[in-house]
Every structure is written in C-alpha cells, then in structure tokens.
Enzyme design. Structure first.
Site, PDB file in Angstrom:
ATOM      1  CB  SER A  54      -0.940  -0.004   1.208  1.00 56.11           C
ATOM      2  OG  SER A  54      -0.236  -0.311   2.394  1.00 56.11           O
ATOM      3  CD  GLU A 124      -1.964  -8.890  -2.719  1.00 59.36           C
ATOM      4  OE1 GLU A 124      -2.523  -9.026  -3.824  1.00 59.36           O
ATOM      5  OE2 GLU A 124      -1.797  -7.782  -2.166  1.00 59.36           O
ATOM      6  CD  GLU A 191      -7.327  -6.021   1.438  1.00 60.63           C
ATOM      7  OE1 GLU A 191      -6.177  -6.516   1.362  1.00 60.63           O
ATOM      8  OE2 GLU A 191      -7.605  -4.862   1.045  1.00 60.63           O
TER       9      GLU A 191
HETATM   10  O1  KIV Z   1      -0.349  -3.476   1.607  1.00 60.28           O
HETATM   11  C1  KIV Z   1      -1.070  -3.449   2.615  1.00 60.28           C
HETATM   12  O2  KIV Z   1      -1.185  -2.437   3.313  1.00 60.28           O
HETATM   13  C2  KIV Z   1      -1.800  -4.662   2.956  1.00 60.28           C
HETATM   14  C3  KIV Z   1      -2.820  -4.568   4.027  1.00 60.28           C
HETATM   15  C4  KIV Z   1      -4.051  -3.928   3.497  1.00 60.28           C
HETATM   16  C5  KIV Z   1      -3.103  -5.881   4.645  1.00 60.28           C
HETATM   17  O3  KIV Z   1      -1.584  -5.683   2.382  1.00 60.28           O
END
Ligand code: KIV
Length: 273
Positions: A54, A124, A191
C-alpha cells in the site's frame, strides 16, 4: 504517552503470534513505511508492523499497488526496521516478484531479508503460488499469506468489492487457507470477506488469521496507517475506524506556519541566534 495495555516488552516472533492465538489474545497489526512512524507505532505496543505494498498508494501516489518495485519495498522496509525494537516486521512482496517463477520468488524474498532485515514476507494468493511459497519457506523465510481481496489482482477482478460472497469462491478461499497452513505459513491476512467466513477460517486453523474488513471473529486486525490516522481522507470503506483526523491537524499547523512567515511573526527574538 502510551495508554495501551501491552505490558510484554519481549520481541514479537512468529512463534509468539501462534501462542497469542492459542490463548485467545488478539493481535494488533498496522502498516508503516518509514523510520519515524515505525518508531512511534512500535513504542505504542504494536504486535506486527506490515511494510505494505500500500506504500504504492499512500507513499508514492499510485492508483494501485502494482507499480511499486522490489527496490522501493526494500527501501521502505529498511527504514522501518531501524525504528522497531519489539514488533515483528513483515514486508510485502511486490507484484511481479513471485507469481511467475519460484526461483525468482526465492531470489526476491532473499533480497528483502538480506537487504532490509525484515523478519517475514507476505504474499497474495493460494494454490496458484504454492510452489513459490514452498521454496521461500524451505529457505527458512517465514511467510504470511493473504487471501480474499488481493489488491495485486485488481485487473483480474476489476473492483475492490467484498470477495468470497458466493459459495464457490468461499470454498476456494477455505481450501487455500488450509493449504497455506499445511505448507507452513505462520499467519494469514483475510481482506474484505464476509465476517462469518473469516470466523470459520480462524476457527478451523491453528495459525493466526488477521482480518481487514473481515469482522471481529478472527485473531487480529490490520489497517493501513494513513487511513486509520485520517491522513488519507479520500478512502472511507465501512470497515475503517478512524482514530485521528491528522489531515485537519496538519492542514491547520501548516496554515498557521504560512501565516506566521507571511506576517513576519516567525521567527521572533527568542527563535534566532
Ligand atoms: O499493503 C497493505 O497495506 C496490505 C494490508 C491492506 C493488509 O496488504
């Protein structure tokens, strides 16, 4: 000053997370991308700090998580690690560094561990990336799984809507969760899936299940730091609880500073040499 209830100052390890689940202690996890914020979050008593991809959105301003590179993730993780004493630091493997080829996946994970000193990686996917996960685990690198809404697959799904509402997708998610436990992942992030399904996964697995938009029946929660601190105002999903309104605080502080400079109020006599 910290007001949290965390008395245990011992370093958090993957094994301690399993113990926390076994005794019903919830696990708190939050993202961080830089030294200063990681230090504050760690000092407040966070159990797990995720250097999430993120960062692509909240640090680099990209629309998706896809553009962030391995070098950029290593840079963020390296900065975070320097600020952390207690929390377990997990680094996301970025899109394109593990999906196609398990040897490349291992090389990417080794770079993260060697260059950033992160303590685990997150990936993932389920059965599709089994070979990559197994190869990384064989090298002694702890892996956190991530199922449900997997933002690196946004172009396949075309939406960030709730996943696994239909039976077939829920069954696949359940099977993937069991697979990840069997092959040796130490925890799984779920998620944006129905709370009942997430609770079922958590009750069937012995490894911790950390939710984001997956209800309260799981073993812990994770949020993106910018969202929960109200830095990122444009994102308000139902599952998000805001603990601060930092965008207003920062805007007001920066506006006052600008006014003080423009009116020559800053610096005053005591603020100069
Ligand atoms: O990249 C991220 O912040 C995440 C979280 C939303 C679990 O994978």
């Amino acid at each position: 000053m910290s007001t949290n209830t965390v008395d245990d100052k011992r370093k958090v390890t993957t094994m301690r997370l399993t113990e926390m689940k076994a005794r019903g202690e919830k696990i708190a996890m939050l993202t961080a991308y830089d030294y200063s914020m990681a230090k504050l979050i760690d000092e407040a008593g966070m159990d797990v700090i995720l250097v999430g991809d993120s960062a692509s959105n909240v640090m680099a301003g990209n629309i998706t998580t896809l553009p962030i590179t391995l070098d950029q993730m290593i840079y963020h993780a390296k900065s975070v690690i320097k600020g952390v004493r207690r929390a377990l630091v997990v680094c996301d493997m970025p899109f394109g560094t593990y999906q196609g080829n398990s040897k490349e996946a291992l090389a990417s994970a080794i770079r993260i561990m060697k260059e950033s000193h992160a303590e685990a990686v997150k990936m993932e996917g389920g059965a599709e990336i089994r070979e990559s996960i197994e190869r990384i685990l064989c090298a002694g690198i702890p892996v956190m799984g991530h199922l449900g809404l997997t933002p690196q697959s946004i172009n396949k799904f075309g939406t960030y809507a709730v996943r696994a509402k239909e039976e077939a997708e829920a069954e696949k998610l359940l099977a993937d969760a069991h697979l990840l436990e069997e092959i040796g992942c130490f925890a799984i992030v779920l998620e944006k899936i129905p709370a009942a399904l997430a609770a079922r996964v958590a009750s069937e697995l012995t490894i911790p299940v950390i939710g984001i938009g997956a209800g309260g029946g799981v073993d812990g929660q994770v949020l993106v730091m910018h969202d929960m601190l109200g830095i990122n105002q444009g994102f308000s999903p139902k599952f998000l609880r805001r603990y601060a309104d930092l965008s207003t605080v920062i805007n007001s502080a920066v506006s006052r500073y600008i006014d003080d400079v423009k009116t020559a109020d800053f610096p005053n006599a005591s603020e100069q040499y």
